[in-house]
Structure formats: C-alpha cells, structure tokens
Motif scaffolding. Structure first.
Motif, short mmCIF file in Angstrom:
data_model
loop_
_atom_site.label_atom_id
_atom_site.label_comp_id
_atom_site.label_asym_id
_atom_site.label_seq_id
_atom_site.Cartn_x
_atom_site.Cartn_y
_atom_site.Cartn_z
N THR A 13 26.68 -23.35 -61.26
CA THR A 13 26.56 -24.70 -61.84
C THR A 13 25.59 -25.58 -61.07
N SER A 14 25.31 -25.22 -59.80
CA SER A 14 24.41 -26.06 -58.99
C SER A 14 22.97 -25.99 -59.46
N LEU A 15 22.58 -24.87 -60.08
CA LEU A 15 21.18 -24.66 -60.51
C LEU A 15 20.20 -24.74 -59.34
N ASP A 16 20.64 -24.32 -58.16
CA ASP A 16 19.76 -24.37 -56.99
C ASP A 16 18.79 -23.20 -56.99
N SER A 17 19.25 -22.03 -57.46
CA SER A 17 18.40 -20.84 -57.53
C SER A 17 19.20 -19.73 -58.18
N ASN A 164 35.22 -20.63 -52.15
CA ASN A 164 33.82 -20.62 -52.56
C ASN A 164 33.42 -22.05 -52.95
N ILE A 165 32.53 -22.64 -52.16
CA ILE A 165 32.09 -24.01 -52.47
C ILE A 165 30.70 -23.94 -53.09
N GLY A 166 30.67 -23.77 -54.40
CA GLY A 166 29.43 -23.82 -55.16
C GLY A 166 29.34 -25.20 -55.80
N GLY A 167 28.84 -25.24 -57.04
CA GLY A 167 28.88 -26.52 -57.76
C GLY A 167 30.31 -26.99 -57.88
N SER A 205 17.75 -33.02 -53.83
CA SER A 205 18.63 -32.14 -54.61
C SER A 205 19.99 -31.95 -53.94
N TYR A 206 20.06 -32.16 -52.62
CA TYR A 206 21.38 -32.13 -51.97
C TYR A 206 21.33 -32.88 -50.65
N ASP A 207 22.51 -33.21 -50.15
CA ASP A 207 22.66 -33.97 -48.91
C ASP A 207 22.81 -32.97 -47.76
N ARG A 208 21.68 -32.67 -47.12
CA ARG A 208 21.68 -31.63 -46.10
C ARG A 208 22.69 -31.92 -44.99
N ASP A 209 23.59 -30.97 -44.81
CA ASP A 209 24.64 -31.05 -43.79
C ASP A 209 25.54 -32.28 -43.94
N GLY A 210 25.47 -32.94 -45.09
CA GLY A 210 26.28 -34.14 -45.29
C GLY A 210 25.80 -35.31 -44.44
N CYS A 295 32.64 -19.76 -48.36
CA CYS A 295 31.38 -19.18 -48.80
C CYS A 295 30.75 -20.11 -49.82
N GLY A 296 29.56 -19.74 -50.32
CA GLY A 296 28.81 -20.64 -51.21
C GLY A 296 28.03 -21.66 -50.39
N GLY A 297 27.11 -22.34 -51.06
CA GLY A 297 26.22 -23.27 -50.38
C GLY A 297 26.92 -24.38 -49.61
N GLY A 298 28.09 -24.80 -50.10
CA GLY A 298 28.83 -25.88 -49.44
C GLY A 298 29.30 -25.50 -48.05
N SER A 299 29.32 -24.19 -47.76
CA SER A 299 29.76 -23.77 -46.42
C SER A 299 28.74 -24.17 -45.34
N TYR A 300 27.54 -24.56 -45.78
CA TYR A 300 26.51 -25.02 -44.82
C TYR A 300 26.58 -26.52 -44.55
N ASN A 301 27.38 -27.22 -45.32
CA ASN A 301 27.50 -28.67 -45.17
C ASN A 301 28.41 -28.97 -43.96
N GLN A 302 27.77 -29.27 -42.82
CA GLN A 302 28.53 -29.36 -41.56
C GLN A 302 29.54 -30.51 -41.57
N VAL A 330 28.10 -13.84 -51.60
CA VAL A 330 29.43 -13.37 -51.99
C VAL A 330 29.60 -13.35 -53.52
N GLU A 331 29.19 -14.43 -54.16
CA GLU A 331 29.39 -14.50 -55.62
C GLU A 331 28.53 -13.47 -56.36
N ALA A 332 27.28 -13.34 -55.99
CA ALA A 332 26.42 -12.36 -56.66
C ALA A 332 26.98 -10.96 -56.43
N1 LIG Z 1 22.67 -27.22 -45.50
C1 LIG Z 1 23.35 -27.67 -46.56
N2 LIG Z 1 24.00 -28.85 -46.51
C2 LIG Z 1 24.67 -29.34 -47.55
N3 LIG Z 1 24.78 -28.70 -48.73
C3 LIG Z 1 24.16 -27.51 -48.86
C4 LIG Z 1 23.42 -26.93 -47.79
N4 LIG Z 1 22.93 -25.75 -48.24
C5 LIG Z 1 23.34 -25.61 -49.52
N5 LIG Z 1 24.08 -26.66 -49.91
C6 LIG Z 1 24.69 -26.92 -51.22
O1 LIG Z 1 24.95 -25.72 -51.86
C7 LIG Z 1 24.58 -25.80 -53.24
C8 LIG Z 1 24.34 -24.44 -53.79
O2 LIG Z 1 25.50 -23.69 -53.62
P1 LIG Z 1 25.79 -22.39 -54.47
O3 LIG Z 1 26.86 -21.65 -53.77
O4 LIG Z 1 24.51 -21.68 -54.73
O5 LIG Z 1 26.38 -23.01 -55.81
P2 LIG Z 1 26.32 -22.44 -57.30
O6 LIG Z 1 27.15 -21.22 -57.31
O7 LIG Z 1 26.88 -23.56 -58.12
O8 LIG Z 1 24.86 -22.18 -57.59
C9 LIG Z 1 23.40 -26.74 -53.22
O9 LIG Z 1 23.24 -27.38 -54.47
C10 LIG Z 1 23.79 -27.74 -52.12
O10 LIG Z 1 24.58 -28.76 -52.66
#
Ligand SMILES: Nc1ncnc2c1ncn2[C@@H]1O[C@H](COP(=O)(O)OP(=O)(O)O)[C@@H](O)[C@H]1O
Ligand SMILES: [Mg+2]
Length: 369
Positions: A13-17, A164-167, A205-210, A295-302, A330-332
């Motif tokens: 749902t994030s449409l990041d890639s 899993n913290i995705g969208g 597109s996102y708030d890096r590390d919050g 897991c998922g992109g949200g795991s990088y948000n410190q 993990v999801e793929a």
């Molecule tokens: N360093 C970071 N800090 C904060 N948020 C991050 C960081 N890296 C990735 N993200 C978040 O992770 C999202 C992508 O996560 P992802 O697991 O790919 O979700 P989806 O499954 O919905 O595509 C980005 O849109 C962004 O919000």
C-alpha cells in the motif's frame, strides 16, 4: 542438483517500490537475491487515484492492470540479470499484485497486475490472485503472511510476535506451545498516515527515522479520538487498508479539534497512534516473555521503534535481521512461499488468522514456457 528457485513479487500500500526476491525453500530457506524496482511517477499517480472511488474506473483499472504487469515483469528481469540467475532453475513467480481496493466486509478484494502478461513476458510460471480463495471460504483474504512467518520463525522455546509495518501493520502471534493456532490480523496503520501527512506538509515521501515527528508534541485529544475508532477495538479476524486509514480521515480528525494544531504535532500524534495501536494489540494478548520482531519499512523508523520498545517493555524488541532475514524482503519472500505451496498442492492461508472455513490452496497458476 540445486533445489528450485521461487521468485516473490510484492507491491504494498505504500507504493514506495516493487520488491522482488529469489529464494529457495529446500533443504532450508535461503534468500538468494533481491531487487527493488522503482515505480514510475505516472504509475504511482494512477494507482493512488484508484485507491478511492472515482470516474471511469473500469477503463483506468484495465490500463493499470497491464502497466503494472509490465513493471512486475521488468522487476523479475532485473532480478534475474543483476544476480545472473539461471532461468531454468526458477520454478515460479508468486505475484501479490497491487491492491487497489480491499473491502473484506463486502467480501471482495482486488489486486491487479495481469499474471498472464507476467508469464508471457518472463516465460516463467506465475501464481497470483492469492487472496480471493480465502475470501470465498469466508475469510478476510488477509493477512496472508502469518502462515509464512509460522513456517519460518516458529519454535517451541519462545513466544514470538512478528510485526510487519508496511503501509498498514499486521502482526503474527507464534505461541511457543505448538498446539496453539497461529493468530494474526491487521492492527491498523503502519506508515501510511505518517507518509501522507509529511507529503502534504513537506513534500517528502516519508519521515526518515521519524525525525520530523520527534520535533513535535503528541496532541492528547487527537490521539484519543483517533484511538476511539471502532476498528482498533474490533475482535479479529480483521484486515484494513487505505479505505479506512487515509489522508481524508486525518483531516477530519484534525478539523474536529478546537484549535488548529501545528503540522509537526500532528505528525508526532500519528507516530504515537501507530505505535500505540500496534503495542496495545500485542499487550492485549498478555503473553509473557515474548520476543517481538519487526519487518517492513517501518522497522527503520527509529523514533517509532523507540516508542514501541518503551510500550512493549520488558519484552525484547528487535527486527527480523535477528532471525537472519532482512526486514525489507519478508513480505516478498512470503509470496514466493505461497507460490511454492500452491505448486505443491498445499494450503497457504491460516484459518485462525483470516477466519476462513478451513485451509485452502491459494491463487491461480498461469503456466510459463
Ligand atoms: N528510514 C526510514 N524511516 C522512516 N520510515 C521508513 C524508513 N524506511 C522506510 N520507511 C517507511 O517504509 C515504507 C515502505 O514500507 P514497506 O514495507 O515497503 O510497505 P508496503 O508493504 O506498504 O510497500 C515507506 O513508505 C516509509 O514510510
Ligand atoms: Mg513497499
């Protein structure tokens, strides 16, 4: 002889890639290769526009179905090329597709990215449309990753929870008592609310590390009204999407405040809402001595991770890196696993998670060359 390779394709749902992985499941799980395919701006915009009802949807869905499929096929080709994978070793692609509408209460969900075209372009057998069989059996069709989490990460000495913290965010509960069923559900928002708020106010597109959220202060009244949303207190099975958690919803909640808040304070509140809804869900299960892995992109948000660590203490909080799988893949990998299961005539859902009447083989097979 090498065991067959499976490719997993995930576009969330994030449409990041678009995430693409090549994995093996025999003799044990192995991540062989990974690739992240950028989403061109036009496809990004067309997809975003289909998340909500609008004019001429059939025509737009038809066109996007093909454009996304071409992109998925390109992702596979780049994965193969960059890692010099041998095509004859690849058994199948598991393609999640792009969700453009998920309405479990109306018993329908729609993922697009035509698998016929993926199979035609790549010559590789493609398994797709994983969610609807589970829905036909009375389930939510989501989340589907818990069965994979269980296959890979469950073990008898330790209660484990995967988040899993995705969208959106979904969790999987793996009880150390192997007789207990696998549980899981969508807890609510993942990155989606924070992403859309910072996009409007800072064109990022996102708030890096919050980092932006960390400069703001949580607005208690806003947090309380958001947490009062019925979804958070519904009992599972449950799943959600952008139909529920979207920019319009934030604006409605903000407009209801007596004084208009600073954007950074709203961002801080959205981060807190995300952390609270995940942690409350976990703490509700009252499991002792549980290890939680993100897991998922949200795991990088410190900042988010720090809040979760506080809310979940004294339980251990880590990421799937601790379990030897990079949180990005993990999801793929789960959709590669679902394709593997289907080709082996095995089920892919967890009825205790989705609420389906039973275990079902998921997806349809589009044969390659
Ligand atoms: N360093 C970071 N800090 C904060 N948020 C991050 C960081 N890296 C990735 N993200 C978040 O992770 C999202 C992508 O996560 P992802 O697991 O790919 O979700 P989806 O499954 O919905 O595509 C980005 O849109 C962004 O919000
Ligand atoms: Mg993604």
């Amino acid at each position: 002889m090498n065991a067959p390779i499976f490719i997993g394709l995930m576009s969330g749902t994030s449409l990041d890639s678009i995430d693409a992985v090549a994995v093996r499941f025999e003799p044990t799980f192995e991540l062989i290769a990974s690739h992240s395919e950028p989403i061109p701006a036009a496809i990004h915009a067309a997809t975003l526009a289909l998340f909500n009802p609008g004019d001429n949807e059939i025509e737009r869905v038809g066109r996007l179905d093909l454009a996304l499929a071409e992109l998925f096929a390109t992702a596979v080709e780049n994965l193969i090329k960059q890692h010099s994978l041998k095509r004859s070793n690849i058994a199948a692609i598991g393609s999640h597709g792009q969700t453009i509408r998920h309405r479990p209460n109306a018993h329908f969900t729609l993922q697009i990215g035509d698998p016929n075209l993926i199979a035609e372009r790549t010559g590789i057998t493609t398994v797709a449309d994983f969610r609807r069989r589970d829905m036909a059996a009375g389930g939510q069709g989501a989340p589907l990753v818990p069965a994979f989490h269980s296959a890979l990460f469950r073990q008898p000495e330790q209660n484990r929870i995967l988040v899993n913290i995705g969208g959106m965010s979904n969790l999987t509960i793996l009880d150390a008592d192997l007789d207990k069923p696998v549980l899981g559900y969508d807890t609510g928002p993942g990155n989606v609310l924070m992403d859309s708020w910072i996009m409007q106010h800072q064109q990022k597109s996102y708030d890096r590390d919050g980092q932006w959220a960390a400069t703001g202060t949580v607005i208690p009244q806003l947090l309380q009204t958001m947490l009062a949303l019925p979804y958070f207190s519904e009992t599972p099975p449950k799943s959600t999407g952008r139909e529920q958690f979207n920019h319009h919803w934030i604006e409605q909640q903000v407009a209801a405040l007596e004084t208009q808040p600073l954007p950074k304070d709203v961002q801080a509140t959205l981060l807190e809402l995300t952390a609270r809804s995940i942690a409350d869900a976990i703490n509700n299960h009252q499991l002792n001595n549980v290890q939680v892995f993100l897991c998922g992109g949200g795991s990088y948000n410190q900042q988010l991770k720090a809040r979760l660590a506080t809310l979940l203490a004294p339980n251990y909080l880590g990421t799937t890196t601790d379990l030897n799988l990079n949180p990005d893949w993990v999801e793929a990998a789960a959709f590669a696993w679902l394709a593997y299961r289907t080709l082996n005539h095995q089920s892919g859902n967890e009825p205790g998670v989705t609420g389906a009447a039973g275990y079902r083989p998921l997806g349809a097979i589009y044969w390659g060359e």
